[in-house]
Write an enzyme that holds these catalytic residues in place. Sequence first.
Site, PDB file in Angstrom:
ATOM      1  CB  CYS A   2      -0.883   0.031   1.241  1.00 21.00           C
ATOM      2  SG  CYS A   2      -1.966  -1.386   1.381  1.00 21.00           S
ATOM      3  NE  ARG A  27       4.305   1.916  -1.401  1.00 17.18           N
ATOM      4  CZ  ARG A  27       5.273   1.829  -0.458  1.00 17.18           C
ATOM      5  NH1 ARG A  27       6.416   2.455  -0.662  1.00 17.18           N
ATOM      6  NH2 ARG A  27       5.108   1.157   0.653  1.00 17.18           N
ATOM      7  CD1 TRP A  76      -0.050  -5.357  -4.079  1.00 17.94           C
ATOM      8  CD2 TRP A  76       0.145  -6.318  -2.086  1.00 17.94           C
ATOM      9  NE1 TRP A  76       0.514  -6.595  -4.269  1.00 17.94           N
ATOM     10  CE2 TRP A  76       0.635  -7.219  -3.058  1.00 17.94           C
ATOM     11  CE3 TRP A  76       0.175  -6.707  -0.749  1.00 17.94           C
ATOM     12  CZ2 TRP A  76       1.136  -8.482  -2.730  1.00 17.94           C
ATOM     13  CZ3 TRP A  76       0.682  -7.958  -0.424  1.00 17.94           C
ATOM     14  CH2 TRP A  76       1.144  -8.832  -1.414  1.00 17.94           C
ATOM     15  CG  ASN A 100       1.993   0.172   3.708  1.00 19.16           C
ATOM     16  OD1 ASN A 100       1.589  -0.939   3.352  1.00 19.16           O
ATOM     17  ND2 ASN A 100       3.259   0.541   3.622  1.00 19.16           N
ATOM     18  N   GLY A 101       0.191  -1.740   6.025  1.00 18.92           N
ATOM     19  CA  GLY A 101       0.705  -2.695   7.007  1.00 18.92           C
ATOM     20  C   GLY A 101      -0.328  -3.798   7.229  1.00 18.92           C
ATOM     21  CD  GLU A 483      16.964 -12.365 -10.320  1.00 17.32           C
ATOM     22  OE1 GLU A 483      16.524 -12.888  -9.282  1.00 17.32           O
ATOM     23  OE2 GLU A 483      16.444 -11.353 -10.824  1.00 17.32           O
ATOM     24  CE  LYS A 487      14.556 -10.038 -12.328  1.00 12.01           C
ATOM     25  NZ  LYS A 487      13.956  -9.779 -11.033  1.00 12.01           N
ATOM     26  CD  GLU A 490      10.002 -10.380 -10.565  1.00 11.84           C
ATOM     27  OE1 GLU A 490       9.337  -9.901  -9.640  1.00 11.84           O
ATOM     28  OE2 GLU A 490      11.226 -10.276 -10.632  1.00 11.84           O
ATOM     29  CG  HIS A 506      18.688 -36.920  -8.639  1.00 11.98           C
ATOM     30  ND1 HIS A 506      19.150 -38.202  -8.410  1.00 11.98           N
ATOM     31  CD2 HIS A 506      19.776 -36.191  -8.996  1.00 11.98           C
ATOM     32  CE1 HIS A 506      20.461 -38.248  -8.582  1.00 11.98           C
ATOM     33  NE2 HIS A 506      20.867 -37.033  -8.953  1.00 11.98           N
ATOM     34  CE  LYS A 605      11.741  -1.870  -7.185  1.00  9.42           C
ATOM     35  NZ  LYS A 605      12.444  -2.879  -8.047  1.00  9.42           N
TER      36      LYS A 605
HETATM   37  C1  AGP Z   1      12.398  -8.702  -7.636  1.00  7.31           C
HETATM   38  O1  AGP Z   1      12.279  -8.799  -9.056  1.00  7.31           O
HETATM   39  C2  AGP Z   1      11.135  -8.985  -6.951  1.00  7.31           C
HETATM   40  N1  AGP Z   1      10.205  -7.968  -7.289  1.00  7.31           N
HETATM   41  C3  AGP Z   1      11.242  -9.270  -5.474  1.00  7.31           C
HETATM   42  O2  AGP Z   1      11.656 -10.610  -5.388  1.00  7.31           O
HETATM   43  C4  AGP Z   1      12.250  -8.442  -4.635  1.00  7.31           C
HETATM   44  O3  AGP Z   1      13.559  -8.746  -5.028  1.00  7.31           O
HETATM   45  C5  AGP Z   1      12.093  -8.833  -3.164  1.00  7.31           C
HETATM   46  O4  AGP Z   1      10.778  -8.502  -2.758  1.00  7.31           O
HETATM   47  C6  AGP Z   1      13.105  -8.143  -2.245  1.00  7.31           C
HETATM   48  O5  AGP Z   1      12.923  -6.748  -2.309  1.00  7.31           O
HETATM   49  P1  AGP Z   1      14.055  -5.805  -1.646  1.00  7.31           P
HETATM   50  O6  AGP Z   1      15.315  -6.049  -2.434  1.00  7.31           O
HETATM   51  O7  AGP Z   1      13.535  -4.415  -1.765  1.00  7.31           O
HETATM   52  O8  AGP Z   1      14.215  -6.252  -0.217  1.00  7.31           O
END
Ligand code: AGP
Length: 610
Positions: A2, A27, A76, A100-101, A483, A487, A490, A506, A605
């Site tokens: 949020c 965000r 969110w 937010n929380g 990674e 990527k 997501e 396996h 974000k």
């Molecule tokens: C990254 O592509 C993702 N959006 C997510 O995994 C992100 O890396 C993770 O939430 C950690 O965020 P931060 O680096 O701000 O702690």
Amino acid sequence: MCGIIGYCGQEQAPALLLRGLKDLEYRGYDSAGLSVFAPTGLQIVKTAGRVADVEEKWDRQKPKGDIFCGIGHTRWATHGAPTERNAHPHRAGQVCIVHNGIIENADSLRAEFAAKGYPLLSDTDSEILAVLLDAAYARTGEALSAIRYARSRVVGSYACAALFSDQRDVVYAFRKDSPLIAAKTQIGNFLASDFFAVSRYGDRYMIPEEDEVVVLTKEELLICKENGERVVKPVYTVQPDSRDTGKGIFEHYMLKEIFDAPDAVRKTCEAYMRDGLPDFQAFDTQNLRFQASRIGIVACGTALNAGKLGRYFFETFAGLPVFCEIASEFRYYTPPLLPGDLLIFITQSGETADTLAAMREAKKQGVPTLAVVNTPNSAAAREADCVLYTHAGTETAVASTKAYIAQTALLYMLANEIAARKGRLTQAAVRENMRQLDSRLPVGMANILADCGTIQALSDVYCADNASCFFIGRGADYDLAEESALKLKEVSYIHCEAYAAGELKHGTIALIAPHVPVVAIASGERTYEKTVSNLREVRARGARVLLVTDRNPSAELATIADDVYTIPLRGDLFALCAAVFFQLFAYYGALRRGCDVDKPRNLAKSVTVE
Ligand code: AGP
């Protein structure tokens, strides 16, 4: 997560609040709203959907007359579907709030107040904050004591802004665990979840502590204790490279930030390199623990994947044992920590709830903490024993790209520094490694960026209509495979998995069938041939294979893969360079599938709740 914003000043508040909500859109959210002191009293406009939908609704419903004060929110969804009913702001009696929380004991509080006859109008946890504030305010008529009461009753995290209907043109705000900033600007006083919501109007801001309250009026911004005692706060100034400069010539922030990769490496090298060698002298006294006997790396998501590549560097160069932990696990299942440990917490935003909680657990156990952070003055930067900033600049797209590059570049430098101090690498060897990092790597990345058309064509083939995609590698190539899978997953919503190449047989190889895409990463000498033989195994079962390698194209390569992409940068930096390929690969995959590249569904974000 949020986003919240509050304003009080001489300008028309609705336009400023809506602008700020648009600046908070990155965000990630699913509904939005605002509440203002209209001439006739508190007015709320909110809706499921985008800020633009709120703006349209406001234009239809806005009252005549001046409006100088209000609060806004992008939601969110955590508790309750993303509907208008659950959108913020929430009102209870005289109080209107945005939050937010997560209020963890919301259910019991809702039951308690429902039994007292309080009408609960939403399915959210946040609404209970308005109810608690209103119940206390009805008794005392004092906002600060109402805030004190609400804080005493809730368990969880919050950044909450509140309006009290009989205190016209005043905004109150308070926080615990969730981020909140307050800024006095030329056009009035603001508060927000992060600085980007108000960076158009100035570059200075303050951060309230968890026992303080922010109070905005048209004339002043004050921060005080719950007893009203004013507090003098340090004023932070945003560095130019931390300001969002927009998308420029690029269609999306993600593409712009991928193209920022060479610059992110150069800026991080500038920050920690002197005369061709790593320079962390400034951190010697800050408990950076160069003499650590073990390193723990704790993070989430992409930041954790950067840490896994960092583990390879620390183990290879410095001979240090390294463990990597998911922050959300570490905070509850903390492994035994040893006296010689150094714990490194990697976080782009510096506000990730799980990473912050893990860091606090480590500090509770007296273990030195180092934060690798991209966002200045964020909670992680403030709370760690020592902070090393990456200098990737503002990263706006939800998918982290240039921050990953800067994080791994910094860890590479730190591993070389520690190796040199332990006498495991000569100064000449370190100097050569730094030359590779500072000059050859950015050039290698630039060559990949220049070849983005080829990568888009490959991505179209492998991402267009596939429901799944496997990424395999060994060693650092496997760290990169993890990674790369995240990527693509997501941003394109393709189900991707990364596997250690030797592990496929396996069990998972049961999923390999004709045309299933397998992306293999194979470089270096130690395990290249082993990965190639794993490729033969999946190809024999009909997989469509893309090989990303440091080998030059050859007739032999053509027999093991349907497509081969060569990145001619040999050695330990291959994975860092190839990361740019996979970021572009994911970007084009998302584009091809019509996904919201910069704001993928369900994602935020900065994940400031657990
Ligand atoms: C990254 O592509 C993702 N959006 C997510 O995994 C992100 O890396 C993770 O939430 C950690 O965020 P931060 O680096 O701000 O702690």
